[in-house]
Structures are given as C-alpha cells and as structure tokens.
Design a protein around this motif. Structure first.
Motif, short mmCIF file in Angstrom:
data_model
loop_
_atom_site.label_atom_id
_atom_site.label_comp_id
_atom_site.label_asym_id
_atom_site.label_seq_id
_atom_site.Cartn_x
_atom_site.Cartn_y
_atom_site.Cartn_z
N ASP A 80 16.90 7.94 111.27
CA ASP A 80 18.23 8.56 111.22
C ASP A 80 19.08 7.96 110.12
OD1 ASP A 80 17.48 10.14 113.35
OD2 ASP A 80 18.41 8.86 114.87
N GLU A 81 19.01 6.63 109.96
CA GLU A 81 19.76 5.99 108.88
C GLU A 81 19.32 6.52 107.52
OE1 GLU A 81 20.33 1.52 109.28
OE2 GLU A 81 18.86 1.91 110.87
N MET A 82 17.99 6.69 107.36
CA MET A 82 17.47 7.15 106.07
C MET A 82 17.87 8.59 105.80
SD MET A 82 15.98 6.38 103.30
CE MET A 82 15.39 4.73 103.74
N ILE A 83 17.88 9.42 106.82
CA ILE A 83 18.27 10.82 106.63
C ILE A 83 19.75 10.91 106.25
CG2 ILE A 83 18.67 12.99 107.85
CD1 ILE A 83 16.06 12.50 109.36
N ILE A 84 20.60 10.12 106.93
CA ILE A 84 22.02 10.12 106.62
C ILE A 84 22.25 9.66 105.18
CG2 ILE A 84 24.23 9.01 107.13
CD1 ILE A 84 23.34 8.95 110.10
N PHE A 85 21.58 8.55 104.81
CA PHE A 85 21.70 8.05 103.44
C PHE A 85 21.23 9.09 102.43
CE2 PHE A 85 19.48 6.30 99.77
CZ PHE A 85 20.49 5.58 99.15
N SER A 86 20.06 9.67 102.71
CA SER A 86 19.46 10.63 101.78
C SER A 86 20.37 11.82 101.54
CB SER A 86 18.10 11.11 102.31
OG SER A 86 17.20 10.03 102.46
N ASP A 87 20.87 12.40 102.62
CA ASP A 87 21.72 13.58 102.49
C ASP A 87 23.00 13.28 101.72
OD1 ASP A 87 19.80 14.98 103.85
OD2 ASP A 87 20.89 15.05 105.75
N LYS A 88 23.57 12.12 101.98
CA LYS A 88 24.79 11.74 101.27
C LYS A 88 24.51 11.50 99.79
CE LYS A 88 28.62 8.42 101.29
NZ LYS A 88 29.23 7.24 101.96
N LYS A 89 23.43 10.77 99.50
CA LYS A 89 23.10 10.45 98.11
C LYS A 89 22.73 11.72 97.34
CE LYS A 89 22.83 7.05 96.28
NZ LYS A 89 23.73 6.32 95.33
N ILE A 90 21.90 12.56 97.93
CA ILE A 90 21.41 13.76 97.25
C ILE A 90 22.54 14.74 96.96
CG2 ILE A 90 19.92 15.79 97.54
CD1 ILE A 90 18.02 13.88 99.14
#
Length: 315
Positions: A80-90
């Motif tokens: 979940d942390e990685m998905i949140i980070f990914s979506d924000k960064k992308i």
C-alpha cells in the motif's frame, strides 16, 4: 536542456540498492546523458526504506493478489505504501519522454520479476515491479526499457528512437495541439510507420484523414497512444527494404543507369543481410543532397536521432 527521462536511481550509479550498492549502466550514464535529462528515482528509498536494508520480494497470495513484502518476514507488507508513493510520484511525470528501469527489481522491474508463492516456489513468467507496473498502466504511451535489455543493439535503438520521437511529438505540439500540427507530425513520420508497422501506417492514415470529425483533445490522446504503440514494433529488414525501395522511386528521374543500379544493389545487399541499413541510408541521403525534395527532407526515417549515438551501425 536534454530530453526529460526517468531512471531508476541505481542505474545512474547512486548507491541506493538493498546492499548499499548500485547498478550503474555505462550506456545510460556516459552516452545518453549527453542528450537526456535524467530524473533518478528510487521507489524503495521513496517510501522510507533505509540503505542498506533487508530484501523485499513480490508474493502471490492464495487468492492471486500480488503483494510487496519483506523476504524474511512476509507479515511486513509494503504494498500500500508503494502504491501511494507510485501514484503520487507518477502524477508529476507527465513531461517525461521515456524511462529506464532496473531489471529484476520487485519495485522497478519491467517484466519477468520473480513472483513467489507462499511455499517459496516461483510463478512461471514472473511479474512486473509494483512501481513500474503503475507507471506503465498510467502512461501506456511512454517508452519504458530495462537497463539490462539496453545491451541488445536492436532494443537499444528502438528505445532511444521512441524517446526522441515522443519528445519531437511534444515539441511539435508546443503544449497546444492543433489539427495542423498533428497532420504535420504524421506527415513527417509516414515512412517510420511504414517501416515499423504497415497496419498502423494505414490505420493512422485513415484516422488523420478524418481528423476534422474529432474533438482535438480526444484525437491527440488517441493518436499519441496508437502511434507510440505502433513504433514499439521493431522495424525488420523486409519493412525497411520496402521503405528503401519507396525512397528509391523518388530519384528515378534524376539518377543515371549506373546510379540506379548501385542504389538497387545496395538495397538488396541490405535485404539479404550483407549490408547495414546505414549503408543504404547514407547513399540515399547523398542523392537527396544532390536532388532536394521537401517531402523527403522532412522524413524522420532518414535521420531519427544524432548520428553520434551510432545506433544504426548494427541494424
């Protein structure tokens, strides 16, 4: 200012891997850096994991869901942390024209990343890293390639070509796409499409011919997606030969019998694998300088990127 391209930070030599090391890629750091403005990102460091750190892996649970977990303690779940980070960064990467990711990484790998099941075995074919999967799903038009695959001269050429092409597309649009700009871009890439995907050459040609019946923003997004998908196909010898013969026809009124025979011979030598593509293109460009043609002069197929990259030497 170079072309904006994302890259896994370890591929740029940054010591951010789990063991405190890196995966520096010489082609990326020593050659492409002259033309690309690389934006290094490490998703694992991005979610706060330390360097060095315990390893993580992709785990397929019994219900088929893939999770990003600690290798030695699967109760530590970072998905979940990685998905949140990914979506924000992308969401802030709309300006990128390409991305080089780190192979085999559970966060950055593009394909065939080891996907484990709970008994320790792996799933055939593997999966994609969590961050890169989100990247490719969100930006399906974006050229994405793994560092290791860049060692293959054909994959390398295709990736770099696509990056230069997407940048050209954005530069042509200038932030405000119009029908005239889109038609101009398509015209300059007709021979490219003919070489990479004859089916797309025809389909996109029909689409452009009907552009007046489209909403311009819808056309822009649909054309970008279909065009970039088409040029992912590597131009093979057969298609390239067809393009070379098409180019040959433009000079039939200007070349004498010996010159025509020379050009035809070198095209067939290329077709049979006895000459590189560059040999035929060099001769065609020579004839084009002697006998200028506005349409051919603008064809990107003849000069798709700086010659200094030497990407067509092995083609």
């Amino acid at each position: 200012m170079g072309i904006p391209v994302g890259v896994s930070a370890c591929v740029m030599g940054q010591k951010v891997r789990f063991d405190g090391g890196h995966k520096r890629n010489l082609f990326v750091e020593e050659q492409l850096v002259e033309y690309f403005d690389f934006q290094p990102i490490c998703p694992e460091v991005g979610i706060g994991l330390p360097v060095p750190r315990p390893t993580i892996r992709l785990l397929q649970r019994s219900d088929g869901e893939e999770r990003l977990v600690a290798t030695k303690d699967i109760t530590k779940d970072y998905t979940d942390e990685m998905i949140i980070f990914s979506d924000k960064k992308i969401s802030g990467l709309d300006n990128l024209c390409g991305y080089v990711v780190c192979a085999k990484s559970p966060t950055c790998g593009m394909e065939r990343v080891k996907l484990y099941i709970e008994n320790g075995n792996t799933v055939p074919g593997g999966s994609a890293g969590v961050y890169t999967r989100r990247l490719m799903e969100t930006m399906p038009w974006l050229p994405v390639e793994e560092d290791g695959r860049l060692q293959d001269p054909f994959l390398r050429e295709n990736f770099v070509f696509r990056v230069f092409t997407l940048n050209d597309f954005y530069q042509t649009m200038g932030g405000e796409p119009t029908r005239g700009k889109l038609i101009n871009f398509h015209s300059r890439y007709k021979l490219v499409l003919m070489a990479h995907c004859p089916e797309a050459y025809k389909a996109l040609g029909r689409m452009v011919a009907d552009i007046s019946n489209w909403d311009i923003d819808e056309f822009y997004h649909e054309y970008r997606l279909l065009f970039m998908e088409a040029i992912k196909n590597r131009a093979n010898r057969r298609n390239n030969t067809n393009v070379l013969m098409h180019l040959q026809g433009y000079f039939k009124r200007y070349l004498d019998k010996e010159q025509k025979a020379e050009l035809a011979e070198i095209i067939m030598d290329y077709r049979h694998g006895n000459m590189p593509l560059l040999a035929a293109l060099t001769l065609i460009n020579h004839h084009l300088r002697m006998h200028p043609d506005d349409y051919l002069k603008d064809q990107v197929f003849l000069n798709p990127y700086p010659q200094e990259l030497k990407l067509r030497y092995a083609m």
